[in-house]
Enzyme design. Structure first.
Site, PDB file in Angstrom:
ATOM      1  N   SER A 141      20.838  27.399  18.086  1.00 18.51           N
ATOM      2  CA  SER A 141      19.615  26.707  18.524  1.00 18.51           C
ATOM      3  C   SER A 141      18.326  27.451  18.238  1.00 18.51           C
ATOM      4  CB  SER A 141      19.688  26.428  20.021  1.00 18.51           C
ATOM      5  OG  SER A 141      20.496  25.319  20.238  1.00 18.51           O
ATOM      6  N   TYR A 185      21.568  18.926  10.810  1.00 15.91           N
ATOM      7  CA  TYR A 185      21.432  19.642  12.088  1.00 15.91           C
ATOM      8  C   TYR A 185      22.568  20.668  12.250  1.00 15.91           C
ATOM      9  CZ  TYR A 185      21.728  20.615  17.065  1.00 15.91           C
ATOM     10  OH  TYR A 185      21.829  21.266  18.270  1.00 15.91           O
ATOM     11  N   LYS A 192      16.019  25.729  15.974  1.00 18.29           N
ATOM     12  CA  LYS A 192      15.251  24.539  16.343  1.00 18.29           C
ATOM     13  C   LYS A 192      13.742  24.781  16.313  1.00 18.29           C
ATOM     14  CE  LYS A 192      18.900  22.816  19.474  1.00 18.29           C
ATOM     15  NZ  LYS A 192      19.286  22.775  20.904  1.00 18.29           N
ATOM     16  N   TYR A 222      15.630  26.230  27.806  1.00 17.64           N
ATOM     17  CA  TYR A 222      16.239  25.071  28.474  1.00 17.64           C
ATOM     18  C   TYR A 222      15.928  25.053  29.976  1.00 17.64           C
ATOM     19  CZ  TYR A 222      19.018  25.221  24.156  1.00 17.64           C
ATOM     20  OH  TYR A 222      19.438  25.276  22.865  1.00 17.64           O
ATOM     21  N   VAL A 270      23.444  29.498  21.263  1.00 12.14           N
ATOM     22  CA  VAL A 270      24.741  29.569  21.926  1.00 12.14           C
ATOM     23  C   VAL A 270      25.690  30.602  21.268  1.00 12.14           C
ATOM     24  CG1 VAL A 270      25.926  27.735  20.651  1.00 12.14           C
ATOM     25  CG2 VAL A 270      26.306  27.968  23.097  1.00 12.14           C
TER      26      VAL A 270
HETATM   27  N1  GLU Z   1      24.763  23.796  17.614  1.00 16.35           N
HETATM   28  C1  GLU Z   1      24.735  23.852  19.060  1.00 16.35           C
HETATM   29  C2  GLU Z   1      24.871  22.456  19.634  1.00 16.35           C
HETATM   30  O1  GLU Z   1      24.397  21.524  19.009  1.00 16.35           O
HETATM   31  C3  GLU Z   1      23.453  24.487  19.476  1.00 16.35           C
HETATM   32  C4  GLU Z   1      23.365  24.750  20.971  1.00 16.35           C
HETATM   33  C5  GLU Z   1      22.657  26.043  21.303  1.00 16.35           C
HETATM   34  O2  GLU Z   1      22.606  26.969  20.513  1.00 16.35           O
HETATM   35  O3  GLU Z   1      22.124  26.135  22.452  1.00 16.35           O
HETATM   36  O4  GLU Z   1      25.433  22.277  20.674  1.00 16.35           O
END
Ligand code: GLU
Length: 322
Positions: A65, A190, A68, A242, A260
């Site tokens: 993530s 993604y 992002k 988050y 994650v």
């Molecule tokens: N690729 C993970 C997902 O879509 C990213 C989540 C994360 O890193 O918090 O769940």
């Protein structure tokens, strides 16, 4: 690597937190459960390009993530702020990263850091076909990092074949007309962006590039238009951690993003980029050691954005934080 107060402090933090074994490996993406829980790297890159590191800073892992924030910058460049805002909001949620919620009135996903918003953001990346979109995205990451990067196929396929929740979100957003009908392409991109392999030093250089208003302090290449840096950093500050974002803002006080796979970046504007990598996660999906290290670095160097004591001390010629 220089011998300096920063280096000494990073070495101390590494020693202090290496024995900490709290947290769990994520298992909802089967490949990520194979990580070594002992991996632990800390890296700081200053806004003028000095590198300090301790521990496993060369170990490769998928960016997850953390991607992002950077893809959001790319979407802003590709589509402009006004258009992006019609597709993805900027409101923090108290929800987890994988929440299946959109704004009831506008039908937009709440922000670009939760998965729904990130998938919508990725769907805005321009390119004539999936290959061009992926190559443009890799180019973007490479400008931030200063070296060639690649997608880890095993994590990509692991996520692609098990990411039913992300797929459901994409369908929901398609139902509301928030993303274009080619959702499989958007989802693939993604999952690919999440599967780009980086190391802890790469992440610190990426964070330092944001701290340096979009210019990689080592290669001197511009990675993102300067006018969008404030948008990226605002979203990182309010939504990057988050449903822990409020507590993080209160204690660490820096724009940040967790992933994650165990990475965390934090940006101290004009000063430095911080990255920590350690795969054991807390219940919010953030690295346990990473949180502790960032808290201590922020405190030690007075980096909290609203810690005004250093400025006052400087102005009064006291030369120290009171
Ligand atoms: N690729 C993970 C997902 O879509 C990213 C989540 C994360 O890193 O918090 O769940």
């Amino acid at each position: 690597m220089l011998n300096s107060p920063i280096q000494t402090f990073l070495d101390e933090l590494h020693l202090k937190f290496q024995p900490l074994k709290e947290g769990v490996l994520p298992n909802y993406i089967p490949e990520l459960a194979k990580a070594n829980p002992d991996w632990f790297g800390i890296c700081v890159v200053t806004a003028d390009g000095q590198i300090y590191q301790a521990g496993d800073c060369d170990q490769l892992f998928t960016i997850q993530s953390i991607s992002k924030a950077f893809v959001y910058g790319m979407a802003l460049e590709d589509r402009g702020r006004d258009y992006v805002l019609t597709r993805v909001g900027v409101e923090p949620t108290g929800d987890a990263f994988n929440s299946i919620q959109v704004d009831e009135v506008s039908k937009r996903p709440y922000n670009p850091m939760v998965n729904a918003g990130a998938i919508a953001t990725t769907s805005l990346i321009k390119g004539i076909d999936p290959t061009e979109r992926l190559n443009r995205m890799l180019d973007m990451f490479q400008r931030y990092v200063g070296r060639d990067l690649f997608v880890d196929m095993s994590v990509f396929t692991s996520e692609r074949s098990t990411g039913h929740r992300n797929r459901a979100m994409a369908h929901l957003m398609l139902n509301f007309g928030m993303i274009e009908p080619n959702i499989d392409e958007a989802l693939d991109l993604y999952f690919q962006q999440c599967s780009v392999m980086v190391n802890c030093q790469d992440l610190a250089v990426m964070a330092a590039t944001l701290a340096n208003c979009g210019i990689n302090p080592i290669s001197k290449a511009r990675a993102v238009e300067s006018r969008y840096v404030r948008n990226i950093l605002t979203i990182m500050y309010t939504c990057g951690m988050y449903n822990f974002a409020g507590e993080w803002a209160y204690t660490v006080g820096l724009p940040a993003k967790s992933g994650v796979s165990g990475g965390i970046i934090a940006v101290a504007p004009h000063k430095m980029g911080i990255a920590v990598f350690s795969p054991l996660l807390d219940s919010h999906g953030s690295s346990v050691r990473g949180l502790k290290v960032c808290e201590e670095i922020s405190e030690q160097f007075g980096l909290h954005l609203f810690d005004l004591r250093a400025d006052i001390a400087r102005e009064e010629g006291l030369g120290a934080r009171g």
